[in-house]
Design a protein around this motif. Structure first.
Motif, PDB file in Angstrom:
ATOM      1  N   ASP A 418       0.841  -1.198   0.000  1.00 44.03           N
ATOM      2  CA  ASP A 418       0.000   0.000   0.000  1.00 44.03           C
ATOM      3  C   ASP A 418       0.870   1.239   0.000  1.00 44.03           C
ATOM      4  O   ASP A 418       1.495   1.562   1.001  1.00 44.03           O
ATOM      5  CB  ASP A 418      -0.912  -0.032   1.235  1.00 44.03           C
ATOM      6  CG  ASP A 418      -1.836   1.177   1.286  1.00 44.03           C
ATOM      7  OD1 ASP A 418      -1.788   1.997   0.336  1.00 44.03           O
ATOM      8  OD2 ASP A 418      -2.599   1.289   2.255  1.00 44.03           O
ATOM      9  N   ASP A 420      -0.527   4.158  -1.536  1.00 45.62           N
ATOM     10  CA  ASP A 420      -1.438   5.241  -1.927  1.00 45.62           C
ATOM     11  C   ASP A 420      -1.605   6.235  -0.792  1.00 45.62           C
ATOM     12  O   ASP A 420      -1.109   6.029   0.325  1.00 45.62           O
ATOM     13  CB  ASP A 420      -2.798   4.669  -2.367  1.00 45.62           C
ATOM     14  CG  ASP A 420      -3.455   3.842  -1.273  1.00 45.62           C
ATOM     15  OD1 ASP A 420      -3.438   4.266  -0.115  1.00 45.62           O
ATOM     16  OD2 ASP A 420      -3.990   2.754  -1.605  1.00 45.62           O
ATOM     17  N   PHE A 422      -4.490   7.164   0.479  1.00 44.68           N
ATOM     18  CA  PHE A 422      -5.711   6.896   1.235  1.00 44.68           C
ATOM     19  C   PHE A 422      -5.360   6.139   2.516  1.00 44.68           C
ATOM     20  O   PHE A 422      -4.372   5.394   2.550  1.00 44.68           O
ATOM     21  CB  PHE A 422      -6.674   6.082   0.360  1.00 44.68           C
ATOM     22  CG  PHE A 422      -7.991   5.789   1.023  1.00 44.68           C
ATOM     23  CD1 PHE A 422      -8.832   6.817   1.423  1.00 44.68           C
ATOM     24  CD2 PHE A 422      -8.383   4.479   1.258  1.00 44.68           C
ATOM     25  CE1 PHE A 422     -10.034   6.553   2.041  1.00 44.68           C
ATOM     26  CE2 PHE A 422      -9.593   4.208   1.870  1.00 44.68           C
ATOM     27  CZ  PHE A 422     -10.425   5.240   2.260  1.00 44.68           C
ATOM     28  N   SER A 423      -6.237   6.332   3.524  1.00 41.87           N
ATOM     29  CA  SER A 423      -5.966   5.678   4.793  1.00 41.87           C
ATOM     30  C   SER A 423      -6.008   4.161   4.675  1.00 41.87           C
ATOM     31  O   SER A 423      -5.237   3.456   5.337  1.00 41.87           O
ATOM     32  CB  SER A 423      -6.995   6.140   5.838  1.00 41.87           C
ATOM     33  OG  SER A 423      -8.302   5.843   5.385  1.00 41.87           O
ATOM     34  N   GLY A 424      -6.921   3.692   3.845  1.00 42.17           N
ATOM     35  CA  GLY A 424      -6.965   2.243   3.608  1.00 42.17           C
ATOM     36  C   GLY A 424      -6.150   1.882   2.370  1.00 42.17           C
ATOM     37  O   GLY A 424      -5.349   2.669   1.879  1.00 42.17           O
ATOM     38  N   ASN A 425      -6.363   0.669   1.842  1.00 41.65           N
ATOM     39  CA  ASN A 425      -5.667   0.227   0.644  1.00 41.65           C
ATOM     40  C   ASN A 425      -6.605   0.339  -0.551  1.00 41.65           C
ATOM     41  O   ASN A 425      -7.612  -0.370  -0.653  1.00 41.65           O
ATOM     42  CB  ASN A 425      -5.190  -1.216   0.819  1.00 41.65           C
ATOM     43  CG  ASN A 425      -4.259  -1.649  -0.309  1.00 41.65           C
ATOM     44  OD1 ASN A 425      -4.303  -1.084  -1.401  1.00 41.65           O
ATOM     45  ND2 ASN A 425      -3.420  -2.642  -0.043  1.00 41.65           N
TER      46      ASN A 425
HETATM   47 CA   LIG Z   1      -3.080   3.615   1.770  1.00 41.67          CA
END
Ligand SMILES: [Ca+2]
Length: 485
Positions: A418, A420, A422-425
């Motif tokens: 990951d 990116d 963003f907080s998630g993937n």
């Molecule tokens: Ca991320």
């Protein structure tokens, strides 16, 4: 004596003549009416035509003179004879004329009879003909009545068919309107779900155990493909099969799909890129062997020579969902898929290619009605693996809309790496590998959905936000590079 004999002969002659004209008259009556008839003969022509003399015939042998009247026999004898003869001739002539007249009448009657026979014959023929015509007329009437019945039957059928057609048309319009309503509802569903999830997160504000969801790209973009009103959740059988064997994410690139003969691989080369292949005189698009500068590895690649003078090196291709693109870092680094079908050339190979010189990028998109649009970037290169194969783009031009510049400068992210913002993937939500931002405006390595508009919890289709929006999965995509001339 001689005078007596002469008189006798004359009397006998007169008697013969009178007997011829007056046969059947009694002798006594003739004698008694003699004088009266003579008087009438002078005044009446009709009476003159009849016999008016009577002779006395002695019953005994004549021996002396015979007295017939007081006036003497000789003058009366001559006058009577001439008149009688004249009358007789006249009577005979009249009778002859009458006979002729009758003969004419008979002849005429005979002609009339013949004509009557002919007329009767004609009449019989006419009757026969009339009877025949009457029968024909009856037959025609019966036939026309049958035709009328059949026509009425057909008219009824036509009316029924028309009524059915109108009913179906009405039903179709109703269904069409209903479909439009449902499409509208579904089209707004994602936004509603996102809003609800946001409220839910706010309600559980202090809790961080709920997974974060990336923001959705616009559902309705400025450019809409022609059939964007259609919804589908269909994923190709091959793709479903690929998804179920998700553990096999280390499958190496293959030369050809099973069961399909591979296109001819040129034995020439290796070349440094497809532009050099084109410069070498190869005009046919197909598979070629490349060997980039500073690398000992030979790589197979598809060279596109039928577009914009050729020389394009294709490093990404989607067309039928036959290859699973939800893969790990190693797969995206080395590459996977089928060169003549769907494939990813590999980040390492792309990096080595773009390291050779200045390249430009062409992204070709095709929707589900066969319309093709493109986005071209004036420069394109990747940074090294230590930089996460970060993407570097030049300026945009084209008719697809600039959805890739949002990812410019971002490193590559997979499910197991990951990188990116963003907080998630983002790879988890978009089910692919990409230079995700948070998460982005395009996802060309996502899930291949059939039919265009799809329905999913996340925007995981092959979308290009500026052409079709986040819930329109494109039919085919190609990413290719060529040196800047
Ligand atoms: Ca991320």
């Amino acid at each position: 004596m001689r005078r007596e004999v002469t008189w006798w002969l004359c009397a006998a002659l007169c008697l013969f003549a009178c007997g011829f004209a007056c046969a059947g008259q009694p002798l006594g009556q003739q004698h008694s009416l003699q004088s009266t008839r003579r008087r009438r003969a002078a005044s009446n022509d009709d009476i003159n035509k009849k016999c008016s003399y009577t002779f006395l015939i002695p019953q005994q042998r004549i021996t002396g003179p015979i007295c017939a009247s007081a006036t003497g026999p000789e003058p009366d004898r001559d006058r009577v004879t001439r008149m009688d003869i004249s009358d007789l001739r006249e009577v005979l002539g009249k009778q002859r004329r009458e006979i002729e007249t009758l003969q004419l009448v008979v002849d005429v009657d005979g002609n009339l009879v013949n004509e009557m026979k002919l007329l009767r014959k004609e009449s019989r023929n006419m009757n026969s003909r009339v009877t025949q015509l009457y029968m024909q007329l009856l037959h025609e009437i019966i036939r026309k009545r049958d035709n009328s019945l059949e026509l009425a039957l057909l008219e009824n059928r036509v009316l029924n068919a028309t009524s059915e057609m109108l009913r179906l048309a009405s039903r179709y319009r109703e269904l069409e309107a209903r479909f439009g309503q449902l499409a509208s509802v579904v089209n707004n569903q994602s936004a509603l779900i996102a809003a609800l999830e946001e409220r839910c997160l706010q309600a559980y504000g202090g809790r961080h155990d709920l997974p974060a969801v990336p923001p959705l790209v616009p559902v309705v973009p400025e450019s809409i493909p022609a059939n964007s009103g259609r919804f589908t959740n269909e994923i190709t059988r091959e793709h479903n099969r690929a998804l179920t064997r998700g553990s096999r994410m280390d499958a190496p690139p293959t030369v050809s799909p099973v069961g399909i003969p591979p296109p001819t691989l040129s034995t020439e080369g290796p070349f440094r890129d497809c532009f050099q292949v084109r410069q070498a005189g190869n005009k046919a698009s197909g598979m070629y062997l490349l060997k980039t500068d500073g690398s000992d590895r030979l790589i197979q690649v598809w060279c596109e020579h039928g577009l914009d003078n050729g020389g394009w090196t294709v490093f990404q291709r989607r067309k039928d969902g036959s290859v699973n693109f939800f893969r790990n870092w190693e797969n995206y680094k080395k590459g996977f898929g089928n060169i003549d079908s769907e494939y990813w050339l590999g980040l390492e190979n792309i990096y080595n290619l773009t390291k050779q010189g200045d390249y430009r990028l062409l992204v070709e998109l095709e929707d589900w009605v066969g319309k093709k649009v493109y986005a071209e970037y004036s420069s394109f290169r990747l940074e090294s693996e230590s930089e996460g194969f970060r993407i570097r783009l030049g300026t945009y031009q084209g008719n697809a809309g600039d959805s890739l510049s949002n990812h410019n400068g971002k490193p590559f992210t997979t499910l197991d790496r990951d990188r990116d913002t963003f907080s998630g993937n983002c790879a988890h939500f978009h089910k692919g590998g990409w230079w995700y931002n948070a998460c982005g405006q395009t996802n060309l390595n996502g899930v291949w959905y059939s039919g265009g508009v799809y329905r999913s919890k996340f925007q995981d289709g092959i979308f290009w936000a500026d052409y079709g929006g986040g819930f329109y999965s494109l039919k085919s995509v190609r990413m290719m590079i060529r040196p800047i001339e």
